[in-house]
Design a protein around this motif. Structure first.
Motif, PDB file in Angstrom:
ATOM      1  N   VAL A 226       0.755  -1.444   0.018  1.00  0.00           N
ATOM      2  CA  VAL A 226       0.036   0.103   0.124  1.00  0.00           C
ATOM      3  C   VAL A 226       0.981   1.274  -0.091  1.00  0.00           C
ATOM      4  N   VAL A 227       2.009   1.091   0.879  1.00  0.00           N
ATOM      5  CA  VAL A 227       2.763   2.280   0.830  1.00  0.00           C
ATOM      6  C   VAL A 227       3.605   2.678  -0.424  1.00  0.00           C
ATOM      7  N   ASP A 228       3.900   1.444  -0.953  1.00  0.00           N
ATOM      8  CA  ASP A 228       4.755   1.609  -2.352  1.00  0.00           C
ATOM      9  C   ASP A 228       3.825   2.294  -3.251  1.00  0.00           C
ATOM     10  N   PRO A 286       6.919   4.291  20.615  1.00  0.00           N
ATOM     11  CA  PRO A 286       7.910   4.580  19.653  1.00  0.00           C
ATOM     12  C   PRO A 286       7.760   3.680  18.483  1.00  0.00           C
ATOM     13  N   LEU A 287       8.485   4.268  17.480  1.00  0.00           N
ATOM     14  CA  LEU A 287       8.615   3.393  15.925  1.00  0.00           C
ATOM     15  C   LEU A 287      10.105   3.421  15.706  1.00  0.00           C
ATOM     16  N   ARG A 288      10.471   2.107  15.605  1.00  0.00           N
ATOM     17  CA  ARG A 288      11.947   1.850  15.267  1.00  0.00           C
ATOM     18  C   ARG A 288      12.191   2.020  13.913  1.00  0.00           C
ATOM     19  N   ARG A 289      11.416   1.734  12.987  1.00  0.00           N
ATOM     20  CA  ARG A 289      11.502   1.665  11.718  1.00  0.00           C
ATOM     21  C   ARG A 289      10.815   2.996  11.040  1.00  0.00           C
ATOM     22  N   THR A 290      11.474   4.128  11.205  1.00  0.00           N
ATOM     23  CA  THR A 290      10.823   5.353  10.484  1.00  0.00           C
ATOM     24  C   THR A 290      11.568   5.659   9.264  1.00  0.00           C
ATOM     25  N   SER A 291      10.900   5.515   8.183  1.00  0.00           N
ATOM     26  CA  SER A 291      11.286   5.854   7.062  1.00  0.00           C
ATOM     27  C   SER A 291      11.215   7.064   6.605  1.00  0.00           C
ATOM     28  N   ALA A 297      11.620   8.355  -1.569  1.00  0.00           N
ATOM     29  CA  ALA A 297      12.184   6.879  -1.564  1.00  0.00           C
ATOM     30  C   ALA A 297      13.377   6.985  -2.269  1.00  0.00           C
ATOM     31  N   GLU A 298      13.875   7.730  -3.233  1.00  0.00           N
ATOM     32  CA  GLU A 298      14.835   7.622  -4.174  1.00  0.00           C
ATOM     33  C   GLU A 298      16.241   7.853  -3.062  1.00  0.00           C
TER      34      GLU A 298
END
Length: 405
Positions: A226-228, A286-291, A297-298
């Protein structure tokens, strides 16, 4: 503002019951009843006539009645203004004839009165025409808002979502903050996001993200898929923006997936961490995987990944944009969200949102610096796991459609 059901519904363009004038719907609550208007006019005329009689030849007050049509044009209808103008013209003409003035004096006074009354009626016509146009624009904006942002609350098989939505500009019903809740074959997907910048361009990016989310949430089995799809939507929109000379924008977003269990999947794209309110305690998750935000994205070598969160069935998950955390008081201090949430941790979602909104208004003194969006997500009382796949979901929708025939 939106608390529970959205309260900022557009009603100014609605036709009033019993309206007989095309402009009365636009006049709305400013409309004054005919008995009150003409009763007051008769009383004022009698008073001015009495004063004019007492002053005699030294000072004529009756001609001053020409200002009344101009005043009525501010709040009355066209018919009311015409009626008042006709009354004033007759009164002034009769007064001049009773005074025994010359023919030319009488005609000059009557002509001036007619001209003043005509201008008052014209001003009323223009006001109502403008009000009608504004009402139509607001009605169109309300319809557009319902297409961009669905009214809250939203109930699915897994969650019940209440919320607040307050654009920074009062004359706009939609801002740069976005949210959506979609029930899919794989559970309920929720998004809250904040588009970089403000104005119509930011709204366009937000609409692109919402459109992609509504489609991908039902199509993609994985939350990362979905995020992609959202990333692709922002990238395409930025490509089009570059071709038209507009700046490229990014979108911070938090995407959640509820499947009926105590584990909630989350993909954070540079957004604020959610807050969990459970048994009188409020804390940040807390979110450890914050992108990186959507559209960037590039710039990151790492692919986005979903992270599980433990959310008890009777807990409330609070999602918000930085319009809340970056609200400031007159001294410039930021809003202490976590401290304030500790006071309201035992409240239900609706009461929590009402307290938060009132406190934000008090803290900032009513001065907004950014759009505000807050979602209070709580599991539905009869939360059920999702169907096993798209086929079951399609059969369910077909059965619902058939039952409505």
């Amino acid at each position: 503002m939106t608390i529970g059901l959205q309260r900022r519904r557009v009603t100014r363009g609605a036709t009033l019951p019993g309206a007989t004038d095309p402009g009365e719907a636009a006049v709305g609550r400013q409309r004054v009843g005919n008995p009150a208007l003409f009763g007051g006019l008769a009383l004022l005329t009698a008073l001015v006539g009495l004063l004019d009689f007492r002053t005699g030849e030294d000072l004529h007050l009756i001609p001053l009645l020409v200002v009344i049509p101009a005043l009525v044009s501010v709040f009355g209808t066209v018919r009311q203004t015409i009626g008042v103008a006709s009354w004033v013209t007759v009164v002034v003409a009769c007064s001049r004839m009773v005074d025994g003035g010359t023919f030319w004096d009488t005609m000059t006074s009557v002509a001036f009165t007619v001209l003043a009354c005509f201008l008052g009626v014209g001003a009323c016509v223009l006001r109502i025409r403008h009000a009608t146009q504004i009402a139509r624009l607001r009605s169109a904006a309300g319809a557009l808002q319902r297409q961009i942002l669905r009214p809250l609350p939203i109930l699915t098989d897994q969650v019940l979502t209440h919320g607040i939505y307050t654009p920074i500009e009062e004359d706009r019903l939609v801002g740069g903050d976005i949210y959506e809740v979609v029930e899919s074959p794989y559970g309920t997907r929720v998004i809250i996001g904040d588009v970089q910048g403000k104005g119509l361009a930011a709204i366009g990016v937000g609409f692109a993200v919402l459109g992609a989310f509504r489609e991908a949430a039902i199509r993609e089995p994985d939350l990362t898929g979905v995020v992609d799809a959202l990333e692709d939507a922002v990238a395409r929109h930025n490509t089009f923006s570059a071709q038209t000379g507009e700046i490229e924008r990014f979108v911070t977003a938090l995407v959640l997936g509820f499947d009926g269990s105590d584990r909630v999947q989350a993909v954070n794209c540079g957004h604020l961490a959610p807050r969990l309110l459970h048994r009188g305690v409020a804390r940040a998750l807390p979110l450890r995987r914050t992108s990186v935000p959507l559209g960037m994205a590039e710039l990151s070598p790492e692919a986005r990944a979903a992270e599980p969160l433990d959310v008890p069935a009777d807990a409330t998950l609070l999602l918000c944009t930085d319009g809340v955390t970056e609200a400031r008081d007159p001294s410039g201090a930021f809003y202490p969200l976590d401290t304030r949430l500790s006071r309201w941790a035992a409240l239900g979602p609706v009461e929590l949102l009402e307290a938060l909104h009132a406190d934000l208004e008090t803290f900032s003194g009513g001065v907004r610096r950014d759009d505000i969006a807050v979602l209070a997500v709580r599991r539905a009382a009869d939360s059920t796991p999702p169907r096993t796949g798209p086929a079951d979901h399609g059969a369910r929708r077909a059965a619902a459609a058939f039952s409505g025939l």
